[in-house]
Design a protein around this motif. Sequence first.
Motif, short mmCIF file in Angstrom:
data_model
loop_
_atom_site.label_atom_id
_atom_site.label_comp_id
_atom_site.label_asym_id
_atom_site.label_seq_id
_atom_site.Cartn_x
_atom_site.Cartn_y
_atom_site.Cartn_z
N UNK A 29 39.39 37.64 41.84
CA UNK A 29 39.81 36.25 42.02
C UNK A 29 40.75 35.75 40.93
N UNK A 30 40.74 36.40 39.76
CA UNK A 30 41.65 35.94 38.71
C UNK A 30 43.05 36.54 38.87
N UNK A 31 43.30 37.20 40.02
CA UNK A 31 44.62 37.77 40.27
C UNK A 31 45.28 37.21 41.52
N UNK A 32 44.75 36.09 42.03
CA UNK A 32 45.32 35.49 43.23
C UNK A 32 45.81 34.07 42.92
N UNK A 33 46.50 33.48 43.88
CA UNK A 33 47.03 32.14 43.66
C UNK A 33 45.87 31.16 43.45
N UNK A 34 46.10 30.08 42.70
CA UNK A 34 45.02 29.15 42.35
C UNK A 34 44.26 28.58 43.55
N UNK A 35 44.96 28.26 44.62
CA UNK A 35 44.29 27.67 45.78
C UNK A 35 43.29 28.60 46.42
#
Length: 201
Positions: A145-151
């Motif tokens: 999850x820390x490698x995807x867009x914020x939304x």
Amino acid sequence: MPKPAPDGGSVAAVKFRSLPSSFAFAACALSVAALTACGSAPSSEAQAPACPTAAPQNPGTSEWTLPGATGSVAVTGSTDTAAPVVTVTPPFSVPETQVHTLQAGSGPVVADTATVSVCYMGVNGRDGSVFDSSYERGTPVDFPLDSVVPGFQKAIAGQNVGSTVAVAMTSADGYPAGQPAAGILPGDSLVFAIKILDVTG
């Protein structure tokens, strides 16, 4: 094919449609910066879950309806046998990212740095088109999850495994500069319908 809405606009009822292979960028497309390892291959274990590819026979009432700054969106989550339905009255846009739990799961809570396995459909609010769908491919996608867009992170972190969620995200929480390969322009609000299958870490 879009159909006229009561207000004279158009409603795009999106289940899913065939996408060129160039659009099958899965978790890589969700990252603002290119990921070095996308982890998009399905698990080799025989019991690994699949993403249902069939359209629902009778989707019924939407589980989430959201009027935007412009347009609106209605989402019905996936089931064990059918893909989600996202119905957009375009152009849909939101001034701030909003997350809605369509169906709550009972598994562990997802940390904001966890690696998750999900099924998802991404829809462009500007025109209601599906720009990526693991439901169409029938296979889940794994990614941290820390490698995807914020939304996308906002939609999943804090949810329970097994939950089905929807997020309507601003361009700032998606792709502020656009994503040409997916037909996403600067300023486009995006909508995702997501099923959280598993979590590690």
